[in-house]
Design an enzyme around this catalytic site. Structure first.
Site, short mmCIF file in Angstrom:
data_model
loop_
_atom_site.label_atom_id
_atom_site.label_comp_id
_atom_site.label_asym_id
_atom_site.label_seq_id
_atom_site.Cartn_x
_atom_site.Cartn_y
_atom_site.Cartn_z
N THR A 335 10.11 66.02 47.12
CA THR A 335 10.86 64.75 47.04
C THR A 335 9.89 63.98 47.90
O THR A 335 9.36 62.72 47.92
CB THR A 335 12.22 64.78 47.25
OG1 THR A 335 13.15 65.45 46.50
CG2 THR A 335 12.56 63.03 47.64
N GLN A 365 14.48 63.03 41.43
CA GLN A 365 14.03 62.44 42.64
C GLN A 365 12.55 61.89 42.38
O GLN A 365 11.72 62.71 41.84
CB GLN A 365 13.86 63.40 43.98
CG GLN A 365 15.18 63.52 44.11
CD GLN A 365 15.54 65.05 43.52
OE1 GLN A 365 15.26 65.45 42.26
NE2 GLN A 365 16.05 66.15 44.38
N GLN A 400 16.88 57.49 40.76
CA GLN A 400 17.17 58.31 42.05
C GLN A 400 16.19 58.29 43.30
O GLN A 400 14.80 58.49 43.00
CB GLN A 400 17.29 59.71 41.53
CG GLN A 400 18.14 60.76 42.63
CD GLN A 400 18.45 62.09 42.11
OE1 GLN A 400 18.68 62.34 40.82
NE2 GLN A 400 18.65 63.10 42.77
N ASP A 422 21.71 57.59 45.48
CA ASP A 422 21.20 57.68 46.58
C ASP A 422 19.97 57.01 46.59
O ASP A 422 18.88 57.31 47.36
CB ASP A 422 20.90 59.27 47.06
CG ASP A 422 22.12 60.26 46.86
OD1 ASP A 422 23.21 59.71 47.07
OD2 ASP A 422 22.16 61.20 46.58
N TRP A 492 24.77 62.28 53.32
CA TRP A 492 23.88 63.22 53.03
C TRP A 492 23.73 64.43 54.19
O TRP A 492 23.61 65.50 53.99
CB TRP A 492 22.43 62.57 52.92
CG TRP A 492 21.47 63.53 52.53
CD1 TRP A 492 21.47 64.87 51.83
CD2 TRP A 492 19.88 63.35 52.76
NE1 TRP A 492 20.12 65.21 51.73
CE2 TRP A 492 19.07 64.50 52.29
CE3 TRP A 492 19.17 62.35 53.63
CZ2 TRP A 492 17.94 64.41 52.55
CZ3 TRP A 492 17.93 62.52 53.83
CH2 TRP A 492 17.16 63.53 53.13
#
Length: 583
Positions: A335, A365, A400, A422, A492
């Site tokens: 990511t 991601q 994402q 997120d 998170w």
């Protein structure tokens, strides 16, 4: 900031008064250090004195045994708090170096056989070097310490220690991300360095409680001289403002001449942004403006740590766009590495420009923009994922994990951030003012979370703050909002912190407001607050009742304004970006 001269003076005086305790604490430590520091002679009385000093400096920490053992083993030559804290920074740096070597040795065979492990290990090593760099900044900050800069001194240390924690945690996340059984092994290897960094943050945060134990009397300097320094001016600007900043402020309203021009049609000096970045002087200390003309630039851009004071200026957020499609779903890419644009050089500014990742929802991601830079400012930019529509002003758009506000101080003004899961995440000290957060249509069965803040230590200065913003839905999302529910955020990490103030929340947010990450994880330790918001989605009557949900008073909310939370008045106005320091 939109304040008159009198109001500016009042604000500066108020800031000086709020810093008085910090000034007293640090100046006392410096003064006494000069009188009593020096080699400690061996002997029972000297050992007892050293032990007492070490125990006192370690008192605020969560890992006291690690703190006392590491400092005593180093045979400190001073019993003064600041000397011991600085020694602690050096020990932490050494511990991380040892961890890097141990990980490389113990995981070498596995990495040679498994490309995913090798990729995670290589990235982890890079991140740990970044963690060391933040600790070195803390260590070097002690050189040439000035009493008049005591407030800045403590704030910088806390921000950089929080940054070091973020880099170390991202290293651990890299192994968790590939679901490697080596994640626990890496955690063990870097356990001591993690504890030492946390201890350093605790010691810096606990200075005001620590120093009275040393029976120190007398304070050098006075608040009057500190306040006078803040209020004194030169050519209409405060004397503490850097010369290059004064130059930019004086040029307000005039077009700044770029240092480099990028144009796909050949009308500039360069055809690529990366080519222009190569001309930034090493460890630059002056504004370096790169004008990027209209066009779609298919580049993976990295503003490295050696490229400081860089400014990107485009022709508009929908006209000048930097695009890429790296994503976690394609494999081999973590990511952290998917970002189309990664900003690492401090004092970065971007205006009138677009950033996007076109991987789409199936890429999982897929970061459009990652910011790990200190003092980063974004205004009227657009940061997109897979784009099928555009929004006004600065847009951070994707699916994402669109915007990775990774670490350090960041300010976003007049921005639109869109995505699904997120889509604003990270462990930066990030502030969003007058921004639009747009929820997009996810894949079937998915929910949407606007934020996922990643604070892992309760003393970190970090958090996500939304002020005077608007949370709304993309037209394609509205028909599915009841089945694909949207939430303000989820935790998170254990001490996740998100504050939403005076923001318009439309009826696309589920009435419960916030979503669990995994069962009861972090529900007691997170810090979430909503203050004076409006709109149909702002009704808190049926919000979740987690222990970590806060009900702010006006005074508490005031601590999270840009002026307080970011100390933005000292660095944001010099970028010529609109800025409101108070509520």
């Amino acid at each position: 900031m939109g304040l008159g001269d009198d109001k500016k003076k009042k604000c500066m005086i108020a800031g000086g008064i709020s810093a008085l305790l910090v000034v007293m604490v640090v100046s006392v430590a410096v003064a006494t250090s000069k009188n009593t520091s020096g080699p400690i002679k061996h002997g029972d009385s000297q050992i007892k004195t050293t032990t007492k000093a070490v125990q006192a400096v370690c008192e605020p920490t969560d890992y006291k045994e690690t703190c006392v053992h590491s400092l005593m083993a180093a045979s400190p030559n001073s019993t003064q708090p600041l000397d011991l804290i600085r020694l602690g920074f050096n020990l932490t740096i050494n511990s991380i170096h040892q961890g890097i070597k141990k990980a490389a040795h113990e995981l070498k065979a596995r990495a040679e056989k498994d490309p995913e492990t090798k990729g995670a290990l290589d990235l982890c090593q890079e991140l740990m070097i970044d963690a060391i760099d933040d600790l070195k900044k803390c260590f070097d900050k002690f050189d040439g310490f000035n009493l008049n800069e005591a407030e800045e001194f403590v704030e910088d240390l806390r921000v950089w220690l929080s940054g070091s924690i973020a880099f170390q945690q991202t290293c651990m996340d890299t192994f968790e991300e590939i679901k490697s059984d080596l994640a626990q092994e890496m955690a063990k290897i870097f356990k001591t360095s993690k504890e030492l960094t946390s201890n350093g943050l605790a010691m810096v945060s606990g200075l005001s409680m620590l120093l009275p134990q040393f029976n120190i009397t007398g304070v050098r300097g006075d608040l009057g001289s500190y306040a006078r320094k803040l209020l004194s001016t030169e050519d209409g600007f405060p004397t503490w403002m850097r010369p290059e900043a004064r130059k930019l402020m004086a040029a307000k309203g005039t077009k700044v001449k770029p240092n480099a021009v990028v144009a796909l049609d050949g009308s500039g000096q360069f055809k690529s942004i990366n080519a222009a970045l190569k001309t930034v002087p090493m460890k630059n200390k002056f504004p370096f403006v790169i004008y990027i003309k209209q066009g779609i630039y298919k580049e993976k851009v990295d503003v490295t740590k050696t490229m400081s004071y860089v400014t990107f200026i485009g022709d508009g957020p929908t006209k000048t766009r930097i695009t890429g499609n790296l994503n976690f779903g394609m494999g081999k890419v973590k990511t952290y590495q998917t970002a189309t644009v990664a900003v690492n050089g401090e004092h970065f500014t971007a205006k009138d420009i677009g950033f996007e990742n076109t991987a789409g929802p199936k890429g999982h991601q897929a970061v459009a923009l990652r910011v790990s830079a200190d003092y980063a400012v974004f205004h009227n930019c657009q940061i997109d994922g897979y784009v099928d529509s555009f929004y006004a002003n600065c847009q951070i758009d994707g699916y994402q994990d669109t915007l990775y506000a990774h670490s350090h101080r960041q300010f976003y003004r007049d921005c639109t951030i869109s995505g699904t899961i997120d889509y604003i995440f990270g462990d930066a000290k990030s502030f969003f003012q007058n921004c639009n957060m747009v929820v997009r249509k996810p894949m079937g069965g998915q929910s949407c979370m606007v934020t996922a803040q990643g604070r892992t230590d309760k003393r970190e200065t970090t958090g996500i703050v939304l002020h005077n913003c608007r949370i709304t839905g993309d037209p394609a999302y509205i028909p599915v909002k009841k089945t694909n529910k949207a939430y303000l955020g989820r935790p998170w990490k254990q001490f996740s912190r998100t504050i939403i103030m005076r923001t318009t929340i439309e009826d696309i947010i589920d009435p419960k407001g916030w979503l669990e990450w995994n069962g009861n994880f972090a529900l007691d330790t997170l810090e979430y607050a909503e203050f004076e918001n409006k709109g149909p989605g702002s009704n808190q009557a049926t919000r979740v009742k987690w222990p970590g949900i806060k009900k702010f008073t006006p005074r508490q909310a005031g601590e999270f304004t840009a002026g307080k939370f970011l100390q933005g008045g000292t660095w944001i106005p010099q970028t010529q970006v609109p800025y409101l320091g108070n509520m």
